[in-house]
Design a protein around this motif. Structure first.
Motif, PDB file in Angstrom:
ATOM      1  N   SER A   1       2.576   3.467  -7.721  1.00 37.86           N
ATOM      2  CA  SER A   1       2.107   2.557  -6.671  1.00 37.86           C
ATOM      3  C   SER A   1       1.995   1.127  -7.192  1.00 37.86           C
ATOM      4  O   SER A   1       2.408   0.172  -6.523  1.00 37.86           O
ATOM      5  CB  SER A   1       0.751   3.023  -6.139  1.00 37.86           C
ATOM      6  OG  SER A   1       0.842   4.311  -5.587  1.00 37.86           O
TER       7      SER A   1
ATOM      8  N   GLU B   1      -0.703   6.633  -9.292  1.00 35.79           N
ATOM      9  CA  GLU B   1      -1.188   5.260  -9.237  1.00 35.79           C
ATOM     10  C   GLU B   1      -0.261   4.296  -9.979  1.00 35.79           C
ATOM     11  O   GLU B   1      -0.098   3.151  -9.549  1.00 35.79           O
ATOM     12  CB  GLU B   1      -2.607   5.187  -9.791  1.00 35.79           C
ATOM     13  CG  GLU B   1      -3.614   5.953  -8.936  1.00 35.79           C
ATOM     14  CD  GLU B   1      -5.052   5.647  -9.301  1.00 35.79           C
ATOM     15  OE1 GLU B   1      -5.286   5.026 -10.359  1.00 35.79           O
ATOM     16  OE2 GLU B   1      -5.949   6.028  -8.522  1.00 35.79           O
TER      17      GLU B   1
ATOM     18  N   PHE C   1       3.096   4.011  -2.659  1.00 35.40           N
ATOM     19  CA  PHE C   1       3.785   5.153  -3.255  1.00 35.40           C
ATOM     20  C   PHE C   1       4.897   5.654  -2.330  1.00 35.40           C
ATOM     21  O   PHE C   1       6.034   5.900  -2.766  1.00 35.40           O
ATOM     22  CB  PHE C   1       2.792   6.275  -3.543  1.00 35.40           C
ATOM     23  CG  PHE C   1       3.414   7.513  -4.129  1.00 35.40           C
ATOM     24  CD1 PHE C   1       3.890   7.522  -5.433  1.00 35.40           C
ATOM     25  CD2 PHE C   1       3.538   8.667  -3.369  1.00 35.40           C
ATOM     26  CE1 PHE C   1       4.477   8.665  -5.962  1.00 35.40           C
ATOM     27  CE2 PHE C   1       4.118   9.805  -3.891  1.00 35.40           C
ATOM     28  CZ  PHE C   1       4.595   9.807  -5.194  1.00 35.40           C
TER      29      PHE C   1
ATOM     30  N   LYS D   1      -2.523   2.020  -2.039  1.00 40.31           N
ATOM     31  CA  LYS D   1      -1.749   2.713  -3.072  1.00 40.31           C
ATOM     32  C   LYS D   1      -0.931   3.855  -2.474  1.00 40.31           C
ATOM     33  O   LYS D   1       0.218   4.075  -2.867  1.00 40.31           O
ATOM     34  CB  LYS D   1      -2.678   3.256  -4.166  1.00 40.31           C
ATOM     35  CG  LYS D   1      -3.221   2.202  -5.120  1.00 40.31           C
ATOM     36  CD  LYS D   1      -4.164   2.822  -6.134  1.00 40.31           C
ATOM     37  CE  LYS D   1      -4.757   1.781  -7.072  1.00 40.31           C
ATOM     38  NZ  LYS D   1      -5.723   2.389  -8.017  1.00 40.31           N
ATOM     39  N   GLU D   2      -1.510   4.573  -1.533  1.00 46.11           N
ATOM     40  CA  GLU D   2      -0.772   5.665  -0.887  1.00 46.11           C
ATOM     41  C   GLU D   2       0.436   5.117  -0.140  1.00 46.11           C
ATOM     42  O   GLU D   2       1.532   5.684  -0.216  1.00 46.11           O
ATOM     43  CB  GLU D   2      -1.701   6.425   0.061  1.00 46.11           C
ATOM     44  CG  GLU D   2      -2.789   7.221  -0.653  1.00 46.11           C
ATOM     45  CD  GLU D   2      -3.764   7.869   0.304  1.00 46.11           C
ATOM     46  OE1 GLU D   2      -3.526   7.794   1.539  1.00 46.11           O
ATOM     47  OE2 GLU D   2      -4.763   8.454  -0.169  1.00 46.11           O
TER      48      GLU D   2
END
Length: 422
Positions: A396, A393, A152, A148-149
């Motif tokens: 993402s 989130e 993003f 997710k990071e």
């Protein structure tokens, strides 16, 4: 069978490489699989192999069939002159270099286990929405969080490309870029592109000169989008018409080619007239908005920065000549959250990148304080066990769905790779 499966198998060594033999019978040893290139040119760069007793260093190209080499016209591309090994799933014809020497071929299907092939086929079977929907709940939490990071940042990188193009168009004036992005987001999905055209049609130097009177900004914004009523009864509406005619002559402006702004299916507070009135008040009240935005770090600071309503006329109007109950019509916190997600954070990221700086941890922290966005994609992920807790989130997951799931890039996705490995 797709090429990305071959890339996956090769990159993660998911094949039996202990007794490799090329299709022409040469003993093959892989000293180094090479660096995986996700761009034009050969698939793996700077690989090292040993054919019989001869060591080779160069690039590796992969195809489902050997004949794809000619289908993709690699024989005409100098980028493929240094290919030392052609890895294919099925060998159907020899491939030659420009000097008429044959490129060694490894037919990979003989060295991939049935288990790996079944896992791939299971993952790639079409489902109701995305391929891995029935397996999402089993994905390791650590893998999911780190992915997710990455997603993003990828989403911010993608948005920064369009911001860079806009910056060039605006002669590297960051305030002008901010105005264009702000206008687009004030227009929401239905009127965003039209509002952007309006912003691009007004040199920002004009806004700097006329921002001291909010009526001038309203006249400019509404007039450029043909929202002023020619035969209006209200004194205020007639005054905006006069102001717009004068400002067009003074600054040599031309209205945006006629295109109807959408009122239909909008709540009154989202009518284009109200959003433009709020945008006008924002630029009337806020001088050096770009500097203020880049300096702000917390959601509360942004709420203070965007604490604006509308001028007196629009407090009891939604359209010209139609009186309504009086209402301040301030920017709501949920709307400011959208501005933070879609305008401010991408702009901060692009600006930091232009200065050669890393995206600050404060950006991640800011997005994690904002409530998750609500849309069909986020709701669908929730039904499969992936529930977004904040805007970080949701951004993402939007990147995941649009750039990986929708494009069927499962073997470029950390989730797909983890599922195959398990």
């Amino acid at each position: 069978m797709k090429e990305d499966f071959l890339h996956y198998v090769w990159q993660y060594k998911k094949f039996d490489f202990s007794n490799l033999v090329t299709v022409s019978g040469e003993l093959l040893t892989i000293a180094y699989c090479g660096h995986y290139l996700k761009q034009s040119g050969p698939d793996f760069f700077n690989a090292q192999i040993i054919l019989d007793d001869q060591k080779w260093a160069g690039n590796i190209e992969m195809h489902v069939k050997s004949s794809d080499w000619y289908l993709h016209q690699h024989e005409k591309d100098f980028n493929y002159d240094n290919v030392i090994l052609h890895v294919v799933w099925e060998h159907d014809m020899p491939v030659f270099r420009k000097d008429n020497t044959e490129i060694p071929v490894l037919e990979l299907k003989h060295y991939v286990s049935e288990e790996s092939l079944r896992s791939y086929q299971s993952l790639m079977i079409p489902k109701t929405w995305i391929y891995c929907e029935s397996q999402l709940r089993s994905v390791d939490a650590f893998v999911m969080q780190h992915w997710k990071e990455r997603l993003f940042v990828e989403r911010l990188e993608r948005k920064s490309v369009s911001i860079q193009r806009l910056l060039e168009q605006m002669q590297y004036d960051w305030e002008a870029v901010l105005f264009c992005l702000m206008a687009k987001n004030f227009g929401l999905n239905t009127n965003g592109d039209l509002f952007l055209k309006m912003a691009e049609s007004i040199p920002f130097s004009v806004l700097r000169k006329e921002r001291f009177e909010v009526e001038n900004l309203e006249a400019l914004f509404l007039g450029q989008l043909h929202l002023l009523v020619a035969e209006a009864e209200d004194v205020y509406a007639r005054d905006l018409n006069r102001r717009y005619a004068y400002l067009c002559q003074k600054h040599q402006l031309q209205a945006v080619p006629y295109e109807t702004a959408q009122f239909f299916r909008h709540r009154p507070d989202n009518f284009p007239t109200i959003r433009l009135a709020q945008l006008a008040m924002l630029y009337h009240r806020q001088d050096h908005l770009f500097a203020n935005i880049t300096a702000a770090k917390t959601r509360e600071e942004f709420y203070d920065l965007f604490d604006v309503s509308v001028s007196e006329y629009w407090q009891n109007h939604y359209q010209f000549d139609q009186v309504s109950l009086k209402k301040q019509k301030c920017l709501s916190k949920s709307f400011i959250d959208l501005l933070i997600c879609n305008t401010i954070v991408p702009l901060q990221f692009a600006y930091a990148k232009s200065l050669g700086k890393e995206v600050a941890e404060a950006t991640f922290a800011l997005m994690q304080t904002i409530a998750p966005e609500k849309n069909s994609i986020i709701e669908k992920f929730a039904t499969f066990g992936v529930k977004a807790k904040n805007a970080f989130e949701t951004q993402s997951l939007l990147q995941l769905k649009n750039e990986y799931c929708h494009q069927r890039q499962c073997l470029q996705c950390a989730i797909g790779i983890q599922l195959l490995k398990s």
